[in-house]
Write an enzyme that holds these catalytic residues in place. Sequence first.
Site, PDB file in Angstrom:
ATOM      1  N   ASN A  64      28.098  12.361 -35.366  1.00 15.39           N
ATOM      2  CA  ASN A  64      28.362  11.134 -34.646  1.00 15.39           C
ATOM      3  C   ASN A  64      27.338  10.924 -33.714  1.00 15.39           C
ATOM      4  O   ASN A  64      27.433  11.707 -32.571  1.00 15.39           O
ATOM      5  CB  ASN A  64      29.953  11.139 -34.051  1.00 15.39           C
ATOM      6  CG  ASN A  64      30.152   9.857 -33.575  1.00 15.39           C
ATOM      7  OD1 ASN A  64      29.541   8.861 -33.321  1.00 15.39           O
ATOM      8  ND2 ASN A  64      31.390   9.933 -32.824  1.00 15.39           N
ATOM      9  N   TRP A  65      26.413   9.935 -33.863  1.00 13.92           N
ATOM     10  CA  TRP A  65      25.373   9.738 -32.871  1.00 13.92           C
ATOM     11  C   TRP A  65      25.695   9.068 -31.576  1.00 13.92           C
ATOM     12  O   TRP A  65      24.970   8.921 -30.761  1.00 13.92           O
ATOM     13  CB  TRP A  65      24.097   9.291 -33.576  1.00 13.92           C
ATOM     14  CG  TRP A  65      23.617  10.207 -34.775  1.00 13.92           C
ATOM     15  CD1 TRP A  65      23.959  11.613 -34.893  1.00 13.92           C
ATOM     16  CD2 TRP A  65      22.488   9.952 -35.534  1.00 13.92           C
ATOM     17  NE1 TRP A  65      23.185  12.097 -35.846  1.00 13.92           N
ATOM     18  CE2 TRP A  65      22.161  11.078 -36.233  1.00 13.92           C
ATOM     19  CE3 TRP A  65      21.718   8.816 -35.868  1.00 13.92           C
ATOM     20  CZ2 TRP A  65      21.411  10.984 -37.241  1.00 13.92           C
ATOM     21  CZ3 TRP A  65      20.879   8.943 -36.959  1.00 13.92           C
ATOM     22  CH2 TRP A  65      20.532  10.158 -37.678  1.00 13.92           C
ATOM     23  N   LYS A  66      26.969   8.483 -31.802  1.00 12.81           N
ATOM     24  CA  LYS A  66      27.383   7.609 -30.499  1.00 12.81           C
ATOM     25  C   LYS A  66      26.307   6.537 -30.109  1.00 12.81           C
ATOM     26  O   LYS A  66      25.496   6.135 -30.970  1.00 12.81           O
ATOM     27  CB  LYS A  66      28.059   8.355 -29.577  1.00 12.81           C
ATOM     28  CG  LYS A  66      29.009   9.657 -30.009  1.00 12.81           C
ATOM     29  CD  LYS A  66      29.791   9.948 -28.909  1.00 12.81           C
ATOM     30  CE  LYS A  66      30.842  10.919 -29.518  1.00 12.81           C
ATOM     31  NZ  LYS A  66      31.590  11.661 -28.346  1.00 12.81           N
ATOM     32  N   HIS A 104      38.164   6.384 -32.863  1.00 15.68           N
ATOM     33  CA  HIS A 104      37.514   7.253 -32.216  1.00 15.68           C
ATOM     34  C   HIS A 104      38.217   7.376 -30.982  1.00 15.68           C
ATOM     35  O   HIS A 104      38.564   6.172 -30.439  1.00 15.68           O
ATOM     36  CB  HIS A 104      36.187   7.337 -32.196  1.00 15.68           C
ATOM     37  CG  HIS A 104      35.463   8.306 -31.473  1.00 15.68           C
ATOM     38  ND1 HIS A 104      35.502   8.567 -30.175  1.00 15.68           N
ATOM     39  CD2 HIS A 104      34.879   9.559 -32.013  1.00 15.68           C
ATOM     40  CE1 HIS A 104      34.910   9.539 -29.990  1.00 15.68           C
ATOM     41  NE2 HIS A 104      34.606  10.361 -31.007  1.00 15.68           N
ATOM     42  N   GLU A 164      37.275   7.390 -28.104  1.00 13.64           N
ATOM     43  CA  GLU A 164      36.291   6.669 -27.209  1.00 13.64           C
ATOM     44  C   GLU A 164      36.654   4.940 -27.480  1.00 13.64           C
ATOM     45  O   GLU A 164      36.690   4.289 -26.382  1.00 13.64           O
ATOM     46  CB  GLU A 164      35.005   6.744 -27.145  1.00 13.64           C
ATOM     47  CG  GLU A 164      34.691   8.114 -26.526  1.00 13.64           C
ATOM     48  CD  GLU A 164      33.257   8.863 -27.084  1.00 13.64           C
ATOM     49  OE1 GLU A 164      32.643   8.282 -28.008  1.00 13.64           O
ATOM     50  OE2 GLU A 164      33.261  10.024 -26.904  1.00 13.64           O
ATOM     51  N   GLU A 223      40.534  15.225 -33.214  1.00 15.95           N
ATOM     52  CA  GLU A 223      39.778  15.597 -32.004  1.00 15.95           C
ATOM     53  C   GLU A 223      40.523  15.408 -30.765  1.00 15.95           C
ATOM     54  O   GLU A 223      40.836  14.536 -30.356  1.00 15.95           O
ATOM     55  CB  GLU A 223      38.613  14.649 -31.813  1.00 15.95           C
ATOM     56  CG  GLU A 223      37.857  14.107 -33.184  1.00 15.95           C
ATOM     57  CD  GLU A 223      36.617  13.414 -32.940  1.00 15.95           C
ATOM     58  OE1 GLU A 223      35.501  14.131 -33.164  1.00 15.95           O
ATOM     59  OE2 GLU A 223      36.505  12.298 -32.598  1.00 15.95           O
ATOM     60  N   GLY A 226      32.901  16.200 -25.734  1.00 13.28           N
ATOM     61  CA  GLY A 226      32.068  16.085 -24.807  1.00 13.28           C
ATOM     62  C   GLY A 226      32.099  16.813 -23.372  1.00 13.28           C
ATOM     63  O   GLY A 226      31.595  16.828 -22.460  1.00 13.28           O
ATOM     64  N   SER A 253      33.398  19.039 -28.832  1.00 16.57           N
ATOM     65  CA  SER A 253      32.554  20.329 -28.667  1.00 16.57           C
ATOM     66  C   SER A 253      32.272  21.310 -29.600  1.00 16.57           C
ATOM     67  O   SER A 253      32.169  22.471 -29.260  1.00 16.57           O
ATOM     68  CB  SER A 253      33.218  20.893 -27.278  1.00 16.57           C
ATOM     69  OG  SER A 253      32.840  19.600 -25.999  1.00 16.57           O
ATOM     70  N   GLY A 296      29.512  15.449 -32.123  1.00 12.32           N
ATOM     71  CA  GLY A 296      28.908  14.547 -31.434  1.00 12.32           C
ATOM     72  C   GLY A 296      27.692  15.040 -30.752  1.00 12.32           C
ATOM     73  O   GLY A 296      26.595  14.978 -31.366  1.00 12.32           O
ATOM     74  N   GLY A 297      27.710  15.450 -29.589  1.00 13.12           N
ATOM     75  CA  GLY A 297      26.562  16.099 -28.904  1.00 13.12           C
ATOM     76  C   GLY A 297      25.675  16.991 -29.425  1.00 13.12           C
ATOM     77  O   GLY A 297      24.376  16.772 -29.428  1.00 13.12           O
TER      78      GLY A 297
HETATM   79  P1  PGA Z   1      31.483  16.125 -28.817  1.00 11.40           P
HETATM   80  O1  PGA Z   1      32.068  14.678 -29.753  1.00 11.40           O
HETATM   81  O2  PGA Z   1      31.013  17.066 -30.218  1.00 11.40           O
HETATM   82  O3  PGA Z   1      30.202  15.786 -28.173  1.00 11.40           O
HETATM   83  O4  PGA Z   1      32.391  16.510 -28.405  1.00 11.40           O
HETATM   84  C1  PGA Z   1      32.768  14.856 -30.862  1.00 11.40           C
HETATM   85  C2  PGA Z   1      33.316  13.408 -31.246  1.00 11.40           C
HETATM   86  O5  PGA Z   1      33.233  12.509 -30.357  1.00 11.40           O
HETATM   87  O6  PGA Z   1      33.239  12.989 -32.270  1.00 11.40           O
END
Ligand code: PGA
Length: 253
Positions: A9-11, A97, A99, A169, A175, A215, A236-237
């Site tokens: 997930n490149w956000k 998600h 966010e 998640e 993150g 994470s 994500g990251g």
């Molecule tokens: P993260 O994000 O790996 O940076 O914690 C995961 C996500 O939000 O899908």
Amino acid sequence: MRKPLIFGNWKMNLDMKHSDDLVRSLLSVKIDYRSVDVGVAPDFCSLAMVRKTIKDMNIPISVAAQNMSDQEKGAFTGEVSADMILSTGADTVIIGHSERRAIYGESDVLINSKVRLALRLGLSVILCVGEVLEEREAGTAVEKVLYQIGMGLRNVDMDRIQDVVIAYEPVWAIGTGKTATPVDAEEMHAAIRKQLSKLYGPVVANKTRILYGGSVKPDNIGALMLRENIDGALVGGASLNIGDFIKIINFNN
Ligand code: PGA
């Protein structure tokens, strides 16, 4: 046996140039796609380009949008519809998600309409669920997540559920560098599968992939994937760093 799925997930991190660089790096690495499914979720601007690059190289990487409108068409300035996503060649959409839930106030009801619309129009769905830290500390995490599952999948018929992947998640792990322990994550994944079994029966529950997210890194993916009910990861990251992402994809090697 569920095939592992690792989704990046490149956000909102990469412009078109950097999305192009990243997908080309990913495509240049040899991956055994018979043993793992891989996907990426670029931003809307890069979606069509990334999908085209993947298709031109004939590599079976799934492409997802990170969000979608709950409306089909019309005067909804700034929104992106399911049909628009499909027209890029993308096959999947991430819905709910944390966010989106926390920052943009998306409710379980809205998320459910998006899920149903996406499935009706032919997109696969990654439905994200997860508790916040206070809920984990208060011992209500499982209750909260099962509520989100029940709401998110409300009126999703048996014939469409095979196009749904669940991503658990924990919000406090996204993150932050904190991950749920494999034991805690497995407990939640098992509870989710039990809930799916109640809703759709054991055959569907056994087939549905449940990803862990929050994470995920090269050094924790192995222990997570050893657990019976953890079928992959939403990353994500670490998906922005090609070396790390490849290590996560190759968790088995
Ligand atoms: P993260 O994000 O790996 O940076 O914690 C995961 C996500 O939000 O899908």
